[in-house]
Scaffold this motif. Structure first.
Motif, PDB file in Angstrom:
ATOM      1  N   GLY A 109       1.239  -1.201  -0.284  1.00  0.00           N
ATOM      2  CA  GLY A 109       0.186  -0.018  -0.233  1.00  0.00           C
ATOM      3  C   GLY A 109       0.778   1.482   0.054  1.00  0.00           C
ATOM      4  N   PHE A 110       1.784   1.140   0.903  1.00  0.00           N
ATOM      5  CA  PHE A 110       2.419   2.175   0.834  1.00  0.00           C
ATOM      6  C   PHE A 110       3.379   2.358  -0.121  1.00  0.00           C
ATOM      7  CE2 PHE A 110       0.897   2.897   5.066  1.00  0.00           C
ATOM      8  CZ  PHE A 110       0.239   4.478   5.638  1.00  0.00           C
ATOM      9  N   ALA A 111       4.047   1.577  -0.891  1.00  0.00           N
ATOM     10  CA  ALA A 111       5.512   1.428  -1.485  1.00  0.00           C
ATOM     11  C   ALA A 111       4.190   2.163  -2.992  1.00  0.00           C
ATOM     12  CB  ALA A 111       5.797  -0.001  -1.910  1.00  0.00           C
ATOM     13  N   ALA A 112       3.196   1.612  -3.498  1.00  0.00           N
ATOM     14  CA  ALA A 112       2.398   2.270  -4.777  1.00  0.00           C
ATOM     15  C   ALA A 112       1.834   3.768  -4.177  1.00  0.00           C
ATOM     16  CB  ALA A 112       0.634   1.372  -4.943  1.00  0.00           C
ATOM     17  N   LEU A 113       1.733   3.752  -3.310  1.00  0.00           N
ATOM     18  CA  LEU A 113       1.295   5.085  -2.883  1.00  0.00           C
ATOM     19  C   LEU A 113       1.880   6.162  -2.720  1.00  0.00           C
ATOM     20  CD1 LEU A 113      -0.774   7.327  -1.827  1.00  0.00           C
ATOM     21  CD2 LEU A 113      -0.258   6.875   0.843  1.00  0.00           C
ATOM     22  N   ALA A 114       3.845   5.933  -2.865  1.00  0.00           N
ATOM     23  CA  ALA A 114       5.211   6.269  -2.627  1.00  0.00           C
ATOM     24  C   ALA A 114       5.571   6.284  -4.463  1.00  0.00           C
ATOM     25  CB  ALA A 114       5.683   6.569  -1.797  1.00  0.00           C
ATOM     26  N   ALA A 115       4.989   5.314  -4.806  1.00  0.00           N
ATOM     27  CA  ALA A 115       5.778   5.501  -6.057  1.00  0.00           C
ATOM     28  C   ALA A 115       4.601   6.760  -7.044  1.00  0.00           C
ATOM     29  CB  ALA A 115       5.765   4.596  -7.048  1.00  0.00           C
ATOM     30  N   ALA A 116       3.595   6.573  -7.048  1.00  0.00           N
ATOM     31  CA  ALA A 116       2.268   7.532  -8.261  1.00  0.00           C
ATOM     32  C   ALA A 116       2.646   8.563  -7.189  1.00  0.00           C
ATOM     33  CB  ALA A 116       1.204   6.439  -7.298  1.00  0.00           C
ATOM     34  N   ALA A 117       2.332   9.128  -5.835  1.00  0.00           N
ATOM     35  CA  ALA A 117       2.340   9.989  -5.464  1.00  0.00           C
ATOM     36  C   ALA A 117       3.726  11.592  -5.976  1.00  0.00           C
ATOM     37  CB  ALA A 117       2.381  10.945  -4.138  1.00  0.00           C
ATOM     38  N   ASN A 122       5.629  14.521 -10.676  1.00  0.00           N
ATOM     39  CA  ASN A 122       6.670  14.573 -11.412  1.00  0.00           C
ATOM     40  C   ASN A 122       8.066  14.954 -10.651  1.00  0.00           C
ATOM     41  OD1 ASN A 122       8.008  14.376 -14.002  1.00  0.00           O
ATOM     42  ND2 ASN A 122       7.902  16.815 -14.517  1.00  0.00           N
ATOM     43  N   MET A 123       8.651  14.645  -9.808  1.00  0.00           N
ATOM     44  CA  MET A 123       9.694  14.471  -8.459  1.00  0.00           C
ATOM     45  C   MET A 123      10.755  13.707  -9.284  1.00  0.00           C
ATOM     46  SD  MET A 123       8.041  14.735  -4.904  1.00  0.00           S
ATOM     47  CE  MET A 123       9.288  14.399  -4.442  1.00  0.00           C
ATOM     48  N   GLN A 124      11.648  14.074  -9.912  1.00  0.00           N
ATOM     49  CA  GLN A 124      12.355  13.243 -10.757  1.00  0.00           C
ATOM     50  C   GLN A 124      13.499  12.730  -8.984  1.00  0.00           C
ATOM     51  OE1 GLN A 124      12.536  12.826 -13.361  1.00  0.00           O
ATOM     52  NE2 GLN A 124      10.659  13.949 -13.894  1.00  0.00           N
ATOM     53  N   GLN A 128      16.566   5.203  -4.502  1.00  0.00           N
ATOM     54  CA  GLN A 128      17.120   4.950  -3.314  1.00  0.00           C
ATOM     55  C   GLN A 128      16.633   5.446  -2.399  1.00  0.00           C
ATOM     56  OE1 GLN A 128      20.559   6.039  -1.644  1.00  0.00           O
ATOM     57  NE2 GLN A 128      21.334   4.473  -2.473  1.00  0.00           N
ATOM     58  N   GLU A 129      16.425   6.858  -2.810  1.00  0.00           N
ATOM     59  CA  GLU A 129      14.998   7.896  -2.372  1.00  0.00           C
ATOM     60  C   GLU A 129      13.974   7.066  -2.873  1.00  0.00           C
ATOM     61  OE1 GLU A 129      16.443  11.164  -0.750  1.00  0.00           O
ATOM     62  OE2 GLU A 129      17.698  10.078  -2.095  1.00  0.00           O
ATOM     63  N   LEU A 130      12.790   7.040  -3.217  1.00  0.00           N
ATOM     64  CA  LEU A 130      12.046   6.258  -3.230  1.00  0.00           C
ATOM     65  C   LEU A 130      11.930   5.619  -1.868  1.00  0.00           C
ATOM     66  CD1 LEU A 130       8.931   6.384  -4.529  1.00  0.00           C
ATOM     67  CD2 LEU A 130       9.318   4.758  -6.276  1.00  0.00           C
ATOM     68  N   LYS A 157      22.850   7.362  10.682  1.00  0.00           N
ATOM     69  CA  LYS A 157      22.392   8.811  11.156  1.00  0.00           C
ATOM     70  C   LYS A 157      20.782   8.846  11.367  1.00  0.00           C
ATOM     71  CE  LYS A 157      25.541   9.666   7.040  1.00  0.00           C
ATOM     72  NZ  LYS A 157      25.481  10.373   5.664  1.00  0.00           N
ATOM     73  N   ASP A 158      21.076  10.052  12.552  1.00  0.00           N
ATOM     74  CA  ASP A 158      19.436  10.665  13.255  1.00  0.00           C
ATOM     75  C   ASP A 158      19.028  11.199  11.569  1.00  0.00           C
ATOM     76  OD1 ASP A 158      20.748   9.282  15.351  1.00  0.00           O
ATOM     77  OD2 ASP A 158      21.357  11.577  16.299  1.00  0.00           O
ATOM     78  N   ASP A 159      18.983  11.287  11.161  1.00  0.00           N
ATOM     79  CA  ASP A 159      18.258  11.711   9.993  1.00  0.00           C
ATOM     80  C   ASP A 159      17.314  10.930   8.732  1.00  0.00           C
ATOM     81  OD1 ASP A 159      19.551  11.236   8.385  1.00  0.00           O
ATOM     82  OD2 ASP A 159      20.338  13.295   7.530  1.00  0.00           O
ATOM     83  N   GLY A 160      18.381   9.565   9.054  1.00  0.00           N
ATOM     84  CA  GLY A 160      17.661   8.670   8.263  1.00  0.00           C
ATOM     85  C   GLY A 160      18.348   8.589   6.787  1.00  0.00           C
ATOM     86  N   SER A 161      18.844   9.192   6.766  1.00  0.00           N
ATOM     87  CA  SER A 161      19.297   9.674   5.422  1.00  0.00           C
ATOM     88  C   SER A 161      19.888   8.316   4.734  1.00  0.00           C
ATOM     89  CB  SER A 161      20.229  11.197   4.671  1.00  0.00           C
ATOM     90  OG  SER A 161      21.343  10.573   5.435  1.00  0.00           O
ATOM     91  N   ASP A 162      20.229   7.574   6.189  1.00  0.00           N
ATOM     92  CA  ASP A 162      21.353   6.407   5.263  1.00  0.00           C
ATOM     93  C   ASP A 162      19.810   4.778   5.566  1.00  0.00           C
ATOM     94  OD1 ASP A 162      21.519   6.682   7.706  1.00  0.00           O
ATOM     95  OD2 ASP A 162      23.470   5.908   8.046  1.00  0.00           O
ATOM     96  N   SER A 163      18.689   4.976   5.348  1.00  0.00           N
ATOM     97  CA  SER A 163      18.407   4.090   5.738  1.00  0.00           C
ATOM     98  C   SER A 163      16.832   3.940   5.135  1.00  0.00           C
ATOM     99  CB  SER A 163      18.098   4.000   6.954  1.00  0.00           C
ATOM    100  OG  SER A 163      16.603   3.124   7.488  1.00  0.00           O
ATOM    101  N   TYR A 164      17.434   2.502   3.623  1.00  0.00           N
ATOM    102  CA  TYR A 164      16.335   2.488   3.022  1.00  0.00           C
ATOM    103  C   TYR A 164      17.355   0.828   2.493  1.00  0.00           C
ATOM    104  CZ  TYR A 164      21.147   3.818   0.793  1.00  0.00           C
ATOM    105  OH  TYR A 164      22.971   3.873   0.922  1.00  0.00           O
ATOM    106  N   ALA A 165      16.310   0.444   1.609  1.00  0.00           N
ATOM    107  CA  ALA A 165      16.530  -1.375   1.037  1.00  0.00           C
ATOM    108  C   ALA A 165      17.438  -1.143  -0.602  1.00  0.00           C
ATOM    109  CB  ALA A 165      14.485  -1.256   0.693  1.00  0.00           C
ATOM    110  N   VAL A 166      17.819  -1.707  -0.678  1.00  0.00           N
ATOM    111  CA  VAL A 166      18.306  -2.142  -1.462  1.00  0.00           C
ATOM    112  C   VAL A 166      18.572  -3.842  -2.333  1.00  0.00           C
ATOM    113  CG1 VAL A 166      20.790  -0.615  -1.173  1.00  0.00           C
ATOM    114  CG2 VAL A 166      20.563  -3.583  -0.445  1.00  0.00           C
ATOM    115  N   GLN A 167      18.292  -3.620  -3.780  1.00  0.00           N
ATOM    116  CA  GLN A 167      17.676  -5.364  -3.694  1.00  0.00           C
ATOM    117  C   GLN A 167      19.492  -6.193  -4.344  1.00  0.00           C
ATOM    118  OE1 GLN A 167      17.978  -5.594  -8.201  1.00  0.00           O
ATOM    119  NE2 GLN A 167      16.174  -6.682  -7.460  1.00  0.00           N
TER     120      GLN A 167
END
Ligand code: DP6
Length: 325
Positions: A109-117, A122-124, A128-130, A157-167
């Protein structure tokens, strides 16, 4: 200003269970999942200048209350990222997942919402950012950006900038099957969000759980590369049992298991005794997912369907990441 995206759920083989930051959704540990092709959400987001608030339809029903609030709060994060604070959206999601029955509908649900929104605005942005943005909606959702086997790196990091998924490997690396055993499609009593918080705050077993993760991860990643099914299954099953053990130590204690959950677990072990390699894993709900290889599909399905209290068995293969329709 309209876009449609499709995202699949994922099943964690090394579980995410506990946050170090509740607001940014930063986890205590790395987790690892397999994206599933059998369960997905398709979401269309349309931003409209004339709207004064967001509107959310789920399976063609207008949604209000807590579920609506989670969606609109998440859209606020995307709006602030895009610097479009007064632009509201109509969101329409179709969930091909039994909602809140432990099939992680929030992930797709949130993955589809984030991608569609983000696409509608038109955010480039990179995948990784997504994934980072998606994480703010629901932690496990950040893994659904990718197909195949995926790791969510907790980051430091406290701001979460290095918390993301990788394939880790793409979805054609290995044909592992997952049978989702549906026991009860009712809403669960303790949400994963509440359950993990209670466990972090009160369970004396929690620290041991977290400390055991790095070794599980190293071992399972190697086993995935080697396509060593027995090893992947053993590590995943043991990791699931450890996670669920932490809930029994919480105050007040709780468990997601029903009697039929345990019947399925026993039957999976019995299959192994008969020489059929099958392993179970369970998320924050009563339903069980069973991992097996394609050559055992007929046996595994038949065995699971015969268990008293099993309503349905839904088979998935490794699924793909986000697609735009
Ligand atoms: C047991 O991702 O639903 O399924 O970040 O609070 O939205 P929030 O939690 P959520 O938790 C999933 C927990 C789990 C394990 C997993 O998927 O890794």
């Amino acid at each position: 200003m309209k876009a449609t995206a499709k995202a699949h759920t994922n099943i964690a083989l090394i579980k995410y269970w506990g946050k170090r930051d509740e607001s940014l959704i930063l986890p205590m540990n790395n987790s690892l999942s397999l994206t599933l092709d059998g369960f997905y959400t398709t979401t269309t987001v349309t931003f409209k200048e004339k709207l004064s608030e967001d509107i959310f339809y789920l399976n063609d029903h207008l949604i209000t209350g807590e579920q609506y609030n989670r969606v609109t709060k998440f859209l606020d994060i995307i709006r602030s990222y895009a610097q479009r604070s007064n632009l509201y959206a109509e969101v329409s999601s179709i969930n091909h997942v039994p909602t809140a029955a432990g099939f992680a509908s929030s992930a797709s649900g949130f993955a589809a919402l984030a991608a569609a929104a983000t696409r509608a605005l038109n955010m480039q942005i990179s995948e990784q950012e997504l994934s980072k943005i998606t994480r703010r909606g629901s932690g496990s959702a950040c893994r659904s950006i990718y197909g195949g086997f995926v790791e969510w790196e907790q980051g430091m990091k406290d701001d979460g900038s290095d918390s993301y998924a990788v394939q880790l490997v793409s979805n054609d690396h290995w044909d592992v099957r997952v049978a989702a055993v549906v026991l009860s499609a009712t809403e669960k009593k303790v949400s994963s969000r509440e359950g993990m918080k209670r466990t972090v705050d009160t369970s004396p077993f929690y620290t041991s759980w977290v400390n055991s993760i790095p070794n599980d991860l190293t071992q399972i990643k190697q086993a995935i590369q080697d396509r060593d099914f027995e090893k992947v299954g053993q590590i995943a099953e043991a990791n699931c049992l450890k996670m669920h053990a932490t809930t029994l130590g919480a105050n007040p204690p709780f468990t997601y298991w029903h009697d039929t959950t345990m019947s399925v677990m026993q039957e999976v072990r019995a299959m192994r005794d008969r020489g059929v390699p099958a392993f179970f894993t369970i998320d924050a709900g009563p339903n069980v997912k069973v991992l097996y290889l394609p050559e055992h599909e007929t046996t595994v399905q038949k065995t699971l369907r015969e268990i008293h209290g099993v309503n349905d068995v839904i088979v998935s293969r490794s699924g793909q990441g986000i697609t735009y329709l």
